[in-house]
Motif scaffolding. Sequence first.
Motif, PDB file in Angstrom:
ATOM      1  N   THR A  76       0.830  -1.204   0.000  1.00  0.00           N
ATOM      2  CA  THR A  76       0.000   0.000   0.000  1.00  0.00           C
ATOM      3  C   THR A  76       0.864   1.254   0.000  1.00  0.00           C
ATOM      4  O   THR A  76       0.591   2.232  -0.711  1.00  0.00           O
ATOM      5  N   GLY A  77       1.930   1.236   0.804  1.00  0.00           N
ATOM      6  CA  GLY A  77       2.836   2.369   0.827  1.00  0.00           C
ATOM      7  C   GLY A  77       3.523   2.584  -0.500  1.00  0.00           C
ATOM      8  O   GLY A  77       3.675   3.718  -0.972  1.00  0.00           O
ATOM      9  N   THR A  79       2.325   1.778  -3.442  1.00  0.00           N
ATOM     10  CA  THR A  79       1.337   2.291  -4.387  1.00  0.00           C
ATOM     11  C   THR A  79       1.061   3.771  -4.155  1.00  0.00           C
ATOM     12  O   THR A  79       0.913   4.544  -5.107  1.00  0.00           O
ATOM     13  N   ALA A  80       1.001   4.178  -2.887  1.00  0.00           N
ATOM     14  CA  ALA A  80       0.758   5.590  -2.572  1.00  0.00           C
ATOM     15  C   ALA A  80       1.843   6.475  -3.177  1.00  0.00           C
ATOM     16  O   ALA A  80       1.566   7.563  -3.675  1.00  0.00           O
ATOM     17  N   ARG A  81       3.080   5.978  -3.150  1.00  0.00           N
ATOM     18  CA  ARG A  81       4.170   6.772  -3.702  1.00  0.00           C
ATOM     19  C   ARG A  81       4.177   6.774  -5.228  1.00  0.00           C
ATOM     20  O   ARG A  81       4.563   7.753  -5.862  1.00  0.00           O
ATOM     21  N   GLY A  84       1.668   9.368  -6.152  1.00  0.00           N
ATOM     22  CA  GLY A  84       1.939  10.727  -5.709  1.00  0.00           C
ATOM     23  C   GLY A  84       3.341  11.164  -6.068  1.00  0.00           C
ATOM     24  O   GLY A  84       3.980  10.625  -6.973  1.00  0.00           O
ATOM     25  N   ASP A  91       1.285   9.633   2.194  1.00  0.00           N
ATOM     26  CA  ASP A  91       0.732   8.773   3.236  1.00  0.00           C
ATOM     27  C   ASP A  91       1.790   8.580   4.315  1.00  0.00           C
ATOM     28  O   ASP A  91       2.786   9.299   4.355  1.00  0.00           O
TER      29      ASP A  91
END
Length: 294
Positions: A76-77, A79-81, A84, A91
């Motif tokens: 998840t981390g 993917t957030a990067r 963004g 996140d």
Amino acid sequence: MDLQFDQLRALNAAVTEGTFEAAARSLRVTPSAVSQRIKALEDAAGRILLQRTKPVRATESGLAVLRLARQIDLLTGDTARELGDADHPVDRPIRLPIAVNADSLETWVMPALRDAPPGVCFEIHREDEEHTTALLRDGTVMAAITATAKPVQGCKVDKLGAMRYRPMASPEFARTWFADGPTAKAYGAAPVVLFDRKDDLQDRHLRRRTRQPIDPPRHYVPSSTAFGTAVRLGLGWGMLPDLQTADDPPTSLVPIDGDSFIDVPLYWQQWKLHSPALSAIAGAIAEAAAAALR
């Protein structure tokens, strides 16, 4: 089995932080919310996942769910990067727990971690290289430097190289205890320095050289830096890596057994995940190992 993301995050936070209260602070919710989410997760799994001790601990069933929770958290981390700005993570930071043996940590590993991608935070677990796989197996860490070539289930392995260790002592210690050379009698009487009770390296050297049971006086010094200091100060002899002794003059350290050495192979084991952050760290570790190890 319907496992909700917020429930998995609550389990991960509780084990990582040690209490429901600390988990609540990290998740920015109430302790009651953490407790309710974990109870719902246990209901969905049909078994108890946490021991409500201080600190809380995962049960055997909980370890399997914890591994899943931490894998999802990492992905998840990542993917957030990807969605963004990599230089300004949107996140929470990506947390990468890694197990590293003390000598690698004190010599070549830290420069590799310096090149971590933005937004990655490390939780380093110091453990003997013979025992780091246990932390992979129970989900405590996502990657480890280990002496074990056999992969833990769900992990992949890459060989890094080997650290070379030699039996060393201060010159005065060598003259006092090994005046007649590295005999079995001398090894049986001379004090030896060990990292802790898991440290078998000195005994491996004794078994190889004497081929008989020997139990010399022992100092336990559980710090890589202090271990080397203890040997240099003459408390005892010990197996020191070449990486830590290359700059020592002969007035500080001398080998006590000719050109005897033990090569300890090191491997990088990590979970099989398509994670850019984990892959970047694995690449940096491999590059640093190629430059530092044999």
